[in-house]
Motif scaffolding. Sequence first.
Motif, PDB file in Angstrom:
ATOM      1  N   VAL A 107       0.855  -1.191   0.000  1.00  8.40           N
ATOM      2  CA  VAL A 107       0.000   0.000   0.000  1.00  8.40           C
ATOM      3  C   VAL A 107       0.889   1.237   0.000  1.00  8.40           C
ATOM      4  N   ARG A 108       0.291   2.362  -0.373  1.00  6.36           N
ATOM      5  CA  ARG A 108       1.036   3.623  -0.395  1.00  6.36           C
ATOM      6  C   ARG A 108       1.103   4.209   1.015  1.00  6.36           C
ATOM      7  N   SER A 109       2.267   4.650   1.411  1.00  5.28           N
ATOM      8  CA  SER A 109       2.451   5.213   2.752  1.00  5.28           C
ATOM      9  C   SER A 109       2.256   6.722   2.724  1.00  5.28           C
ATOM     10  N   ALA A 110       2.003   7.291   3.909  1.00  7.08           N
ATOM     11  CA  ALA A 110       1.837   8.741   4.023  1.00  7.08           C
ATOM     12  C   ALA A 110       3.104   9.459   3.559  1.00  7.08           C
ATOM     13  N   GLU A 111       4.260   8.881   3.882  1.00  5.79           N
ATOM     14  CA  GLU A 111       5.521   9.525   3.504  1.00  5.79           C
ATOM     15  C   GLU A 111       5.708   9.563   1.986  1.00  5.79           C
ATOM     16  N   SER A 112       5.409   8.428   1.303  1.00  9.74           N
ATOM     17  CA  SER A 112       5.579   8.397  -0.160  1.00  9.74           C
ATOM     18  C   SER A 112       4.545   9.288  -0.849  1.00  9.74           C
ATOM     19  N   VAL A 113       3.311   9.330  -0.317  1.00  5.75           N
ATOM     20  CA  VAL A 113       2.272  10.199  -0.879  1.00  5.75           C
ATOM     21  C   VAL A 113       2.678  11.663  -0.704  1.00  5.75           C
ATOM     22  N   TYR A 114       3.218  11.974   0.483  1.00  6.44           N
ATOM     23  CA  TYR A 114       3.669  13.341   0.756  1.00  6.44           C
ATOM     24  C   TYR A 114       4.741  13.774  -0.254  1.00  6.44           C
ATOM     25  N   ASP A 115       5.710  12.887  -0.493  1.00  8.17           N
ATOM     26  CA  ASP A 115       6.779  13.197  -1.452  1.00  8.17           C
ATOM     27  C   ASP A 115       6.209  13.473  -2.847  1.00  8.17           C
ATOM     28  N   GLU A 116       5.238  12.633  -3.246  1.00  4.83           N
ATOM     29  CA  GLU A 116       4.636  12.785  -4.579  1.00  4.83           C
ATOM     30  C   GLU A 116       3.845  14.090  -4.681  1.00  4.83           C
ATOM     31  N   LEU A 117       3.039  14.380  -3.646  1.00  6.03           N
ATOM     32  CA  LEU A 117       2.211  15.583  -3.675  1.00  6.03           C
ATOM     33  C   LEU A 117       3.061  16.849  -3.571  1.00  6.03           C
ATOM     34  N   HIS A 118       4.160  16.732  -2.836  1.00 10.15           N
ATOM     35  CA  HIS A 118       5.069  17.873  -2.687  1.00 10.15           C
ATOM     36  C   HIS A 118       5.586  18.308  -4.064  1.00 10.15           C
ATOM     37  N   ARG A 119       5.816  17.310  -4.944  1.00  8.78           N
ATOM     38  CA  ARG A 119       6.279  17.615  -6.304  1.00  8.78           C
ATOM     39  C   ARG A 119       5.125  18.118  -7.180  1.00  8.78           C
ATOM     40  N   PHE A 120       3.977  17.443  -7.098  1.00 13.24           N
ATOM     41  CA  PHE A 120       2.834  17.784  -7.960  1.00 13.24           C
ATOM     42  C   PHE A 120       2.271  19.166  -7.614  1.00 13.24           C
ATOM     43  N   PHE A 121       2.206  19.465  -6.314  1.00 13.68           N
ATOM     44  CA  PHE A 121       1.666  20.748  -5.852  1.00 13.68           C
ATOM     45  C   PHE A 121       2.813  21.661  -5.401  1.00 13.68           C
ATOM     46  N   SER A 122       3.796  21.822  -6.279  1.00  7.35           N
ATOM     47  CA  SER A 122       5.011  22.566  -5.913  1.00  7.35           C
ATOM     48  C   SER A 122       4.731  24.024  -5.552  1.00  7.35           C
ATOM     49  N   GLU A 123       3.631  24.574  -6.042  1.00  7.97           N
ATOM     50  CA  GLU A 123       3.312  25.970  -5.753  1.00  7.97           C
ATOM     51  C   GLU A 123       2.463  26.122  -4.498  1.00  7.97           C
ATOM     52  N   ASN A 124       2.080  24.995  -3.883  1.00  6.87           N
ATOM     53  CA  ASN A 124       1.225  25.030  -2.688  1.00  6.87           C
ATOM     54  C   ASN A 124       1.969  24.501  -1.467  1.00  6.87           C
ATOM     55  N   THR A 125       1.357  24.697  -0.315  1.00  4.39           N
ATOM     56  CA  THR A 125       1.970  24.225   0.934  1.00  4.39           C
ATOM     57  C   THR A 125       1.393  22.860   1.298  1.00  4.39           C
ATOM     58  N   VAL A 126       2.268  21.858   1.329  1.00  2.74           N
ATOM     59  CA  VAL A 126       1.861  20.490   1.672  1.00  2.74           C
ATOM     60  C   VAL A 126       2.576  20.101   2.969  1.00  2.74           C
ATOM     61  N   ALA A 127       1.836  19.514   3.923  1.00  2.00           N
ATOM     62  CA  ALA A 127       2.439  19.109   5.206  1.00  2.00           C
ATOM     63  C   ALA A 127       2.100  17.656   5.500  1.00  2.00           C
ATOM     64  N   LEU A 128       2.942  17.028   6.316  1.00  3.02           N
ATOM     65  CA  LEU A 128       2.758  15.623   6.701  1.00  3.02           C
ATOM     66  C   LEU A 128       2.493  15.537   8.204  1.00  3.02           C
ATOM     67  N   LEU A 129       1.490  14.742   8.577  1.00  2.00           N
ATOM     68  CA  LEU A 129       1.135  14.562   9.994  1.00  2.00           C
ATOM     69  C   LEU A 129       0.921  13.083  10.278  1.00  2.00           C
ATOM     70  N   HIS A 130       1.556  12.568  11.335  1.00  2.00           N
ATOM     71  CA  HIS A 130       1.287  11.188  11.740  1.00  2.00           C
ATOM     72  C   HIS A 130       1.495  11.031  13.248  1.00  2.00           C
ATOM     73  N   GLY A 131       1.050   9.911  13.783  1.00  2.00           N
ATOM     74  CA  GLY A 131       1.012   9.700  15.226  1.00  2.00           C
ATOM     75  C   GLY A 131       2.356   9.594  15.909  1.00  2.00           C
ATOM     76  N   GLU A 132       3.432   9.331  15.169  1.00  2.00           N
ATOM     77  CA  GLU A 132       4.742   9.164  15.795  1.00  2.00           C
ATOM     78  C   GLU A 132       5.502  10.483  15.955  1.00  2.00           C
ATOM     79  N   MET A 133       4.902  11.563  15.484  1.00  2.00           N
ATOM     80  CA  MET A 133       5.542  12.870  15.652  1.00  2.00           C
ATOM     81  C   MET A 133       5.420  13.334  17.107  1.00  2.00           C
ATOM     82  N   LYS A 134       6.295  14.251  17.494  1.00  3.41           N
ATOM     83  CA  LYS A 134       6.197  14.833  18.827  1.00  3.41           C
ATOM     84  C   LYS A 134       4.940  15.696  18.895  1.00  3.41           C
TER      85      LYS A 134
END
Length: 681
Positions: free
Chosen positions: A484-511
């Motif tokens: 399955v696709r992970s949040a990290e890999s999706v984030y990387d892909e969207l970061h490139r596709f939406f290069s003019e927009n602000t994309v952020a990643l959030l998951h439960g293991e963050m502080k």
Amino acid sequence: MNFQSSITEIKGIGQKKAELLKKLNIETVADLINLYPRSYQDRRYITPISQLVPGNTYLVRAHIINIVNNKFSYGKKKTLKITADDGSGRMEAVFFNAGFMANAFTAGEEYLFYGRVNKGYANRLQMTHPEFSQAAKETLRGIIPVYPLTEGISQNEMRKWQRELNTYAENAEEFLPADIINRNNLCSYSYALSNIHFPKDEQKFKEARYRLVFDEMLQLQTGLLAIKKASSGKNNGIAFDKKIKTDDYIKSLPYPLTRAQQKAAGEIISDMESKNVMSRLVQGDVGSGKTAVAEIAMYKAVKCGFQTVLMAPTEILARQHFEGIKERFSAFGIRTGFLSGSVTKTQRETILEMIKTGSLDVIIGTHAIIQPDVKFKNLGLVITDEQHRFGVNHRMLLGQKGKNPDQIVMTATPIPRTLAVILYGDLDISVIDELPPGRQSITTKTVDETRRIDAYRFVKGQIEKGRQAYVVAPLIEDSDTINVRSAESVYDELHRFFSENTVALLHGEMKQKEKDDIMERFKNGKIDILVSTVVIEVGINVPNATVMVIENSERFGLAQLHQLRGRVGRGEHKSYCILINSSKSEIAAQRAEIMINTSDGFIIAEKDLELRGPGEFFGTRQHGVPDLKIANLVKHIDMLETVKKESLVILAEDPLLESEKYAGLKTKIIKTFNGNLNLKM
């Protein structure tokens, strides 16, 4: 050897096999006997070879007339072909990479073969890797159990061990009183254990299953009702002052209450004003306004001179409750505080002192609230949000912080009412089945991998209109075992596709500080696309978010998809949910169709149960509600009323099951709840 003996005392189970069986939660003889078959194969009837139809499964009895090891292979990798004849015709039994098995057969001997028939070379009838045994032994014949297994354990091994234990099953001690057995026409416990594994016929199987299903549901219901009895009781609760009204607070709410909210609030206030301890489940769909109803109860409790506490499963949800409630309550002079594991030591000490002295009226927080050093001056009302995320004991521990405080449990997880009666059998139930005015309907679409770019372009269009979007993935990072696709890999892909927009990643293991900062920025419109795991399933309210994209939607349950979809459609703008489905299975298509056509969470919950069954619907262990080994909460719902009546009779006669009559049942109930049953038993 007895029921409590280690499984290593069973012939053929050494330390290695014991470790494998531990994965199935099997450590004792009793655990193994109580591993019930998941299905059965009817091998009672022998079919002549002349009547075999390719594609079907049969039991055949025939003499071996030829044994051949394929000359084009060697050693253990040889293909073994057995030709068998029963007088009506011939067939082949084929074993690939199994030259070592040649010695298991003797030409001229009669054998039983069980397997699926297909057509081989020159249209010969074949069974590939069939099960077999010497005909004289007949261990292959009868109604044969098929067990849930783990890697390294075979069906033959499990059946062998269960046959060995059948003698112990036949001598199992009865634990139900004779009057319950007679009243419900139940077979004995020993008969049930023996015939659930190796029934002689269908009638014996049905009798055995009925008894074991009855047992499980009785243990579940009696345990849950015992919790309710222990925590409520007559005339020992707080009777909140009837003269204190909540009208002023209700008028201050931004929206008028729906009829469903009014009904739920009325039931709660009525409970609060009685002398009985309230234990009530408030169940409502995403966005139905459960929090407003809870606030009315909190207002009533505080104005009557009591403290109240609200516990949420995540810091994000707890903080959101705190910010909204503090703002609304401050206008009425109500003091609100927050407590979680992330507050500093100094802050914590200050908050604990304020709780102890009564300087805070309302305390909102996470599990940190149930720690031993949290002491209240005068706790009168306890509320837990998203109850399915807590154990049975969590709310009891919270309740023990006061002298029989009233309790409200809230959940947005849609559960069919009949099942809610079982799972929350210790609670009265209020259902908010109506959405407040102004809630937007959400258009749901499903796309496959080939149309992913179309989905991204649609999101782009929404962002250009000033809106925001969520994108949810099932895993945080890529896995070697789960495709399955992970949040990290999706984030990387969207970061490139939406290069003019602000994309952020959030998951439960963050502080926690990092998570809070990201959510704050998303709420304030500084992040256009939030890529996340299901950490955002509950509690986040961003009215400007209008698109929810769910990656690998086939990996989520319908109820969870509905929860995620409920994160959008909270503002004035038209909202959308896009399911990216990577499976071609029929069930995945059915589930997508349900999500497209249905917005009612309760209907979705019913469909989820139908498609996946209660085990998957509720998860591995129901956060305090025990797993069921044989009862099915959907199929056996008709038994509920019968079992509930018996539970009420038992607890009326012996509330703590202290008598010899119920000693065996008491032991079973405590084991069933696996340490989550907090009773003086």
